[in-house]
Design a protein around this motif. Structure first.
Motif, PDB file in Angstrom:
ATOM      1  N   GLU A 174      19.289  -7.458 -13.211  1.00  0.00           N
ATOM      2  CA  GLU A 174      18.383  -6.762 -12.295  1.00  0.00           C
ATOM      3  C   GLU A 174      17.147  -7.589 -11.956  1.00  0.00           C
ATOM      4  O   GLU A 174      16.408  -7.248 -11.019  1.00  0.00           O
ATOM      5  N   ALA A 175      16.913  -8.667 -12.697  1.00  0.00           N
ATOM      6  CA  ALA A 175      15.694  -9.456 -12.492  1.00  0.00           C
ATOM      7  C   ALA A 175      15.780 -10.252 -11.191  1.00  0.00           C
ATOM      8  O   ALA A 175      16.854 -10.734 -10.808  1.00  0.00           O
ATOM      9  N   ALA A 176      14.639 -10.402 -10.548  1.00  0.00           N
ATOM     10  CA  ALA A 176      14.600 -11.137  -9.283  1.00  0.00           C
ATOM     11  C   ALA A 176      14.787 -12.631  -9.517  1.00  0.00           C
ATOM     12  O   ALA A 176      15.329 -13.344  -8.657  1.00  0.00           O
ATOM     13  N   SER A 201      18.204 -14.902 -18.081  1.00  0.00           N
ATOM     14  CA  SER A 201      18.919 -15.432 -16.921  1.00  0.00           C
ATOM     15  C   SER A 201      19.089 -14.345 -15.860  1.00  0.00           C
ATOM     16  O   SER A 201      19.098 -13.154 -16.165  1.00  0.00           O
ATOM     17  N   ALA A 202      19.222 -14.796 -14.630  1.00  0.00           N
ATOM     18  CA  ALA A 202      19.435 -13.881 -13.502  1.00  0.00           C
ATOM     19  C   ALA A 202      20.433 -14.560 -12.562  1.00  0.00           C
ATOM     20  O   ALA A 202      21.532 -14.902 -13.003  1.00  0.00           O
ATOM     21  N   ASP A 203      20.051 -14.780 -11.320  1.00  0.00           N
ATOM     22  CA  ASP A 203      20.915 -15.495 -10.382  1.00  0.00           C
ATOM     23  C   ASP A 203      21.333 -16.833 -11.016  1.00  0.00           C
ATOM     24  O   ASP A 203      20.497 -17.578 -11.534  1.00  0.00           O
ATOM     25  N   LEU A 204      22.629 -17.124 -10.946  1.00  0.00           N
ATOM     26  CA  LEU A 204      23.162 -18.250 -11.694  1.00  0.00           C
ATOM     27  C   LEU A 204      22.597 -19.596 -11.240  1.00  0.00           C
ATOM     28  O   LEU A 204      22.240 -20.447 -12.059  1.00  0.00           O
TER      29      LEU A 204
END
Lengths: 98, 274
Positions: free
Chosen positions: B206-208, B256-259
């Motif tokens: 869910e993190a930006a 981690s968020a977007d890879l």
């Protein structure tokens, strides 16, 4: 649950290591590992079954340059947490926490 | 007719007698990079078909055979069985449940619970200049601080996001996806390499944006201990080993968020740390 003791005593049957001023406690009974921050480590070190909560708070106030009221609250809170984690040995009485 | 597969893992010779070529091909897809046969076999297995169910049996002298219903379960069981035995054969090594990458001459660990994204992050980082060492096991030599390679096929639970598509020869089972080392976009780190950094991984979908936070040596030791696989083989019930490892390396928490952004952050962090 009982109130924390006036002379808190850390358990001796746990593995304890000091790492850069922070205590790491391995409790094999509960299969948990705990890392205490600097303040909690300072308090843990003084939970020798001899020092009272008030004495620990006085030492904490001097060492960390905090006022006496804050120190008492911090010590009481930390000791309650150590108790709830099962890291202290015995219980009797202590003034109410914050 | 049995077809033998010999593996060289952590200095141990593991010999696997496969009942048929299909079983052997399955194991080669997963352990192909470990093929080798120096010295007498220290571990010996037989993998055969179960006559009625079509499943598999993994046998080793002196113990009850393990039963696997399908190829995915066979790989899972075989891996678990072999790594437990390797931990017994190499009690000198401190085994951490971790992914390991190599960058230049140093090793970097990704430590986290199952499902935290170790393998997926590893897969992505292989597209950004890192070499593959392992996505499951980080055996550390406590004397030298080096981590040993365990380069089985990179194992994913799900298809990774867009910019990192799977290669054609990915092995699909009912439960997992296995990317043979030959199909990786990077080379494989050969031989032990000094461990230089540990990222304690937590996936926050869910993190930006991904975030890196500093970690004290004490917290790093506690977190490392929680992911140790053979702590009781070491002094202080394994606590001393975790402290020793964490004292030597830089450790951070990685949310981690977007890879792709996570990979960029890892690379930037490593550049700053080294």
């Amino acid at each position: 649950m009982n109130e924390p003791p006036d002379h808190p005593k850390r358990r001796v049957d746990v593995n304890v290591r000091m790492v850069d001023g922070e205590v790491v406690v391995l409790d094999r009974q509960s299969d948990l590992i705990h890392q205490l921050n600097h303040t909690a480590s300072y308090i843990w070190d003084r939970c020798d079954g001899q020092s009272t909560v008030a004495e620990i708070a006085n030492q904490l106030a001097a060492a960390f340059h905090v006022d006496a009221h804050t120190a008492v609250q911090d010590v009481a809170t930390t000791i309650r947490q150590l108790h709830s984690l099962g890291l202290l040995e015995s219980w009797s009485n202590l003034p109410e926490g914050p | 007719m049995l077809d033998t597969l010999s593996l060289q893992v952590l200095g141990c010779h593991v010999r696997v007698q496969c009942q048929d070529a299909e079983i052997r091909a399955l194991l080669v897809a997963n352990y192909g990079h470990m093929q080798g046969s120096r010295g007498p076999a220290t571990l010996q297995y037989t993998v055969a078909r179960q006559a009625r169910s079509g499943g598999f049996l993994v046998s080793r002298a002196g113990r009850e055979p393990l039963s696997a219903a399908d190829p995915g379960k066979l790989l899972f069981l075989f891996e678990k069985e072999m790594t437990v035995e390797l931990e017994k054969l190499r009690p000198d090594l401190y085994f951490v449940h971790a992914a390991v990458l190599a960058l230049e001459h140093a090793a970097v660990m990704l430590v986290g619970e199952s499902g935290s994204g170790k393998s997926t992050t590893t897969w992505a980082l292989l597209h950004h200049g890192c070499r593959y060492v392992s996505d499951e096991l980080g055996p550390v030599d406590l004397q030298t601080g080096e981590v040993y390679p365990y380069p089985h096929a990179l194992c994913l639970k799900d298809v990774p996001p867009g910019p990192y598509p799977l290669p054609k020869n990915t092995l699909y089972t009912a439960r997992t996806l296995h990317i043979p080392t030959a199909a990786l976009p990077s080379t494989v780190g050969e031989g032990p390499a000094p461990l230089a950094a540990i990222f304690f991984l937590q996936y926050r979908p869910e993190a930006a944006a991904p975030v890196v936070e500093p970690l004290s040596k004490a917290e790093a030791a506690a977190r490392l201990f929680a992911n140790a696989l053979n702590p009781l083989a070491h002094a202080g019930h394994g606590l001393d080993g975790a402290i020793k490892v964490s004292a030597r390396v830089a450790s951070v928490k990685l949310f981690s968020a977007d890879l792709m952004a996570t990979c960029a952050l890892v690379r930037a962090t490593l550049k700053r740390l080294f």
